[in-house]
Design a protein around this motif. Structure first.
Motif, PDB file in Angstrom:
ATOM      1  N   ALA A  28       0.801  -1.226   0.000  1.00 43.55           N
ATOM      2  CA  ALA A  28       0.000   0.000   0.000  1.00 43.55           C
ATOM      3  C   ALA A  28       0.831   1.274   0.000  1.00 43.55           C
ATOM      4  CB  ALA A  28      -0.949  -0.010   1.198  1.00 43.55           C
ATOM      5  N   GLU A  29       1.890   1.300   0.774  1.00 47.22           N
ATOM      6  CA  GLU A  29       2.678   2.525   0.910  1.00 47.22           C
ATOM      7  C   GLU A  29       3.253   2.998  -0.419  1.00 47.22           C
ATOM      8  OE1 GLU A  29       6.402   4.265   3.611  1.00 47.22           O
ATOM      9  OE2 GLU A  29       5.803   2.157   3.750  1.00 47.22           O
ATOM     10  N   ALA A  30       3.539   2.058  -1.314  1.00 48.68           N
ATOM     11  CA  ALA A  30       4.147   2.408  -2.597  1.00 48.68           C
ATOM     12  C   ALA A  30       3.177   2.261  -3.767  1.00 48.68           C
ATOM     13  CB  ALA A  30       5.378   1.532  -2.844  1.00 48.68           C
ATOM     14  N   TYR A  31       1.882   2.023  -3.485  1.00 46.42           N
ATOM     15  CA  TYR A  31       0.907   1.743  -4.546  1.00 46.42           C
ATOM     16  C   TYR A  31       0.212   3.044  -4.942  1.00 46.42           C
ATOM     17  CZ  TYR A  31      -2.282  -1.337  -7.132  1.00 46.42           C
ATOM     18  OH  TYR A  31      -2.973  -1.992  -8.121  1.00 46.42           O
ATOM     19  N   PRO A  32       0.504   3.599  -6.130  1.00 45.20           N
ATOM     20  CA  PRO A  32      -0.081   4.885  -6.510  1.00 45.20           C
ATOM     21  C   PRO A  32      -1.531   4.745  -6.973  1.00 45.20           C
ATOM     22  CG  PRO A  32       1.311   4.073  -8.274  1.00 45.20           C
ATOM     23  CD  PRO A  32       1.440   3.081  -7.147  1.00 45.20           C
ATOM     24  N   PRO A  33      -2.316   5.826  -6.886  1.00 46.74           N
ATOM     25  CA  PRO A  33      -3.721   5.792  -7.296  1.00 46.74           C
ATOM     26  C   PRO A  33      -3.914   6.050  -8.791  1.00 46.74           C
ATOM     27  CG  PRO A  33      -3.255   7.901  -6.325  1.00 46.74           C
ATOM     28  CD  PRO A  33      -1.971   7.101  -6.234  1.00 46.74           C
ATOM     29  N   TYR A  34      -3.076   5.451  -9.601  1.00 48.03           N
ATOM     30  CA  TYR A  34      -3.203   5.576 -11.051  1.00 48.03           C
ATOM     31  C   TYR A  34      -2.572   4.329 -11.685  1.00 48.03           C
ATOM     32  CZ  TYR A  34       1.598   7.269 -10.361  1.00 48.03           C
ATOM     33  OH  TYR A  34       2.897   7.397  -9.966  1.00 48.03           O
ATOM     34  N   ALA A  35      -2.854   4.116 -12.952  1.00 52.70           N
ATOM     35  CA  ALA A  35      -2.318   2.949 -13.658  1.00 52.70           C
ATOM     36  C   ALA A  35      -0.805   3.102 -13.756  1.00 52.70           C
ATOM     37  CB  ALA A  35      -2.943   2.841 -15.041  1.00 52.70           C
ATOM     38  N   HIS A  36      -0.064   2.189 -13.113  1.00 46.66           N
ATOM     39  CA  HIS A  36       1.376   2.380 -13.000  1.00 46.66           C
ATOM     40  C   HIS A  36       2.207   1.301 -13.696  1.00 46.66           C
ATOM     41  CE1 HIS A  36      -0.012   0.240  -9.324  1.00 46.66           C
ATOM     42  NE2 HIS A  36       1.036  -0.521  -9.575  1.00 46.66           N
ATOM     43  N   ASN A  37       1.585   0.515 -14.554  1.00 46.10           N
ATOM     44  CA  ASN A  37       2.358  -0.385 -15.407  1.00 46.10           C
ATOM     45  C   ASN A  37       1.572  -0.650 -16.685  1.00 46.10           C
ATOM     46  OD1 ASN A  37       0.570  -2.690 -14.905  1.00 46.10           O
ATOM     47  ND2 ASN A  37       1.555  -2.847 -12.905  1.00 46.10           N
ATOM     48  N   ALA A  38       2.193  -1.342 -17.619  1.00 51.59           N
ATOM     49  CA  ALA A  38       1.584  -1.529 -18.940  1.00 51.59           C
ATOM     50  C   ALA A  38       0.277  -2.302 -18.872  1.00 51.59           C
ATOM     51  CB  ALA A  38       2.572  -2.243 -19.864  1.00 51.59           C
ATOM     52  N   LEU A  39       0.215  -3.319 -18.027  1.00 55.38           N
ATOM     53  CA  LEU A  39      -1.007  -4.099 -17.895  1.00 55.38           C
ATOM     54  C   LEU A  39      -2.152  -3.225 -17.395  1.00 55.38           C
ATOM     55  CD1 LEU A  39      -1.445  -7.657 -16.511  1.00 55.38           C
ATOM     56  CD2 LEU A  39      -2.816  -5.814 -15.540  1.00 55.38           C
ATOM     57  N   MET A  40      -1.887  -2.413 -16.365  1.00 56.85           N
ATOM     58  CA  MET A  40      -2.934  -1.550 -15.812  1.00 56.85           C
ATOM     59  C   MET A  40      -3.354  -0.469 -16.795  1.00 56.85           C
ATOM     60  SD  MET A  40      -1.690  -1.190 -11.848  1.00 56.85           S
ATOM     61  CE  MET A  40      -3.173  -0.329 -11.321  1.00 56.85           C
ATOM     62  N   GLU A  41      -2.423   0.018 -17.590  1.00 51.97           N
ATOM     63  CA  GLU A  41      -2.781   1.016 -18.599  1.00 51.97           C
ATOM     64  C   GLU A  41      -3.723   0.412 -19.646  1.00 51.97           C
ATOM     65  OE1 GLU A  41       0.937   2.392 -20.076  1.00 51.97           O
ATOM     66  OE2 GLU A  41       1.425   3.497 -18.244  1.00 51.97           O
ATOM     67  N   ALA A  42      -3.436  -0.813 -20.063  1.00 51.66           N
ATOM     68  CA  ALA A  42      -4.315  -1.489 -21.015  1.00 51.66           C
ATOM     69  C   ALA A  42      -5.686  -1.736 -20.393  1.00 51.66           C
ATOM     70  CB  ALA A  42      -3.685  -2.803 -21.468  1.00 51.66           C
ATOM     71  N   GLU A  43      -5.690  -2.152 -19.131  1.00 52.04           N
ATOM     72  CA  GLU A  43      -6.951  -2.414 -18.415  1.00 52.04           C
ATOM     73  C   GLU A  43      -7.776  -1.150 -18.288  1.00 52.04           C
ATOM     74  OE1 GLU A  43      -9.193  -2.184 -14.538  1.00 52.04           O
ATOM     75  OE2 GLU A  43      -7.316  -1.188 -15.086  1.00 52.04           O
ATOM     76  N   GLN A  44      -7.141  -0.049 -17.898  1.00 57.19           N
ATOM     77  CA  GLN A  44      -7.877   1.190 -17.691  1.00 57.19           C
ATOM     78  C   GLN A  44      -8.426   1.743 -19.000  1.00 57.19           C
ATOM     79  OE1 GLN A  44      -6.425   3.945 -14.677  1.00 57.19           O
ATOM     80  NE2 GLN A  44      -6.685   5.619 -16.125  1.00 57.19           N
ATOM     81  N   THR A  45      -7.662   1.632 -20.087  1.00 52.78           N
ATOM     82  CA  THR A  45      -8.153   2.091 -21.388  1.00 52.78           C
ATOM     83  C   THR A  45      -9.424   1.338 -21.779  1.00 52.78           C
ATOM     84  OG1 THR A  45      -5.942   2.706 -22.142  1.00 52.78           O
ATOM     85  CG2 THR A  45      -7.591   2.288 -23.832  1.00 52.78           C
ATOM     86  N   ALA A  46      -9.453   0.027 -21.530  1.00 52.67           N
ATOM     87  CA  ALA A  46     -10.641  -0.768 -21.843  1.00 52.67           C
ATOM     88  C   ALA A  46     -11.804  -0.403 -20.935  1.00 52.67           C
ATOM     89  CB  ALA A  46     -10.307  -2.257 -21.722  1.00 52.67           C
ATOM     90  N   MET A  47     -11.530  -0.201 -19.655  1.00 51.22           N
ATOM     91  CA  MET A  47     -12.597   0.198 -18.728  1.00 51.22           C
ATOM     92  C   MET A  47     -13.207   1.529 -19.154  1.00 51.22           C
ATOM     93  SD  MET A  47     -13.114  -1.893 -15.924  1.00 51.22           S
ATOM     94  CE  MET A  47     -13.283  -1.021 -14.354  1.00 51.22           C
ATOM     95  N   MET A  48     -12.376   2.490 -19.513  1.00 50.16           N
ATOM     96  CA  MET A  48     -12.878   3.799 -19.924  1.00 50.16           C
ATOM     97  C   MET A  48     -13.678   3.720 -21.215  1.00 50.16           C
ATOM     98  SD  MET A  48     -12.045   5.926 -17.521  1.00 50.16           S
ATOM     99  CE  MET A  48     -12.469   4.508 -16.493  1.00 50.16           C
ATOM    100  N   ALA A  49     -13.323   2.781 -22.086  1.00 47.30           N
ATOM    101  CA  ALA A  49     -14.062   2.615 -23.340  1.00 47.30           C
ATOM    102  C   ALA A  49     -15.487   2.130 -23.090  1.00 47.30           C
ATOM    103  CB  ALA A  49     -13.325   1.635 -24.252  1.00 47.30           C
TER     104      ALA A  49
END
Length: 231
Positions: A28-49
């Protein structure tokens, strides 16, 4: 080439698998509130779509972590954002007012009180989908939408895992259970939800998921995203 080889050697060492609660207490201490790797970026783009309009809606960020989707919902005009997670450490790090520590399998929310549920990469930590899907259906209003993403089952069944490294350099894997499309479809149908759409994004270009799963990029999809509707 040398860095890719080093990544393979480092991340193929055996790592200890932790429950999600224990893992996120360390992460938790190092977990940012945004997509912070390639997998999460792909996931978030699909969620937003697949995201419906949020203006004036009551939005539940389920399995919120540090509040990534809750913050996105606030930025898109949600009237109220509720953040639910079973990790006290992640909730403490979240910058959202309406935080509740609870499991997705038993939420202290009134029935039919939420318009939209956003659940990012959380249900895969659980061995069974049905209890969470029943709760999602219970708290959704009629006609409400749930967006649920998961680590793609093809990756999980191939032995890939989500890993992280703590500040002292130790690597851990997070408990994960592979749920197939059929599992989600069955659990949703039984809970009174219908599958409206599904996206299975792949990585583009030379992006790597080594920082998200401990492996190099696969050729196929890395996540799966479902849009469900309450009947």
């Amino acid at each position: 080439m040398i860095m890719q080889l080093l990544r393979r050697l480092i991340f193929r060492r055996p790592v200890r698998t932790l429950s999600s609660v224990e893992a996120y207490a360390r992460w938790a201490e190092a977990y940012p509130p945004y997509a912070h790797n390639a997998l999460m970026e792909a996931e978030q783009t699909a969620m937003m779509a697949l995201l419906p309009p949020l203006t004036g809606r009551v939005v539940l960020d389920l399995g919120c972590g540090t509040g990534r989707y809750g913050l996105l919902a606030q930025a898109r005009g949600a009237a109220q954002v509720i953040a639910v997670d079973n990790s006290a450490a992640m909730l403490q790090a979240a910058r959202i007012d309406g935080r509740i520590q609870a499991s997705s399998e038993a939420m202290p929310l009134r029935g039919a009180s939420v318009d939209v549920i956003l659940c990012g990469l959380a249900l895969g930590h659980l061995p069974q989908l049905e209890p969470s899907m029943n709760e999602i259906s219970r708290v959704l209003r009629s006609g409400g939408t749930a967006l649920i993403s998961d680590f793609h089952p093809a990756l999980a069944l191939a032995g890939m895992r989500r890993t992280f490294t703590t500040g002292d350099g130790r690597a851990f894997a997070v408990e994960h259970h592979a749920h197939l499309y059929a599992d989600y479809h069955r659990a949703a149908r039984r809970a009174g939800l219908s599958v409206e759409d599904v996206l299975e994004p792949c990585l583009t270009g030379d992006r790597s998921v080594a920082d998200g799963t401990g492996h190099e990029s696969p050729a196929g999809p890395v996540v799966i995203v479902y849009r469900l509707r309450k009947k």
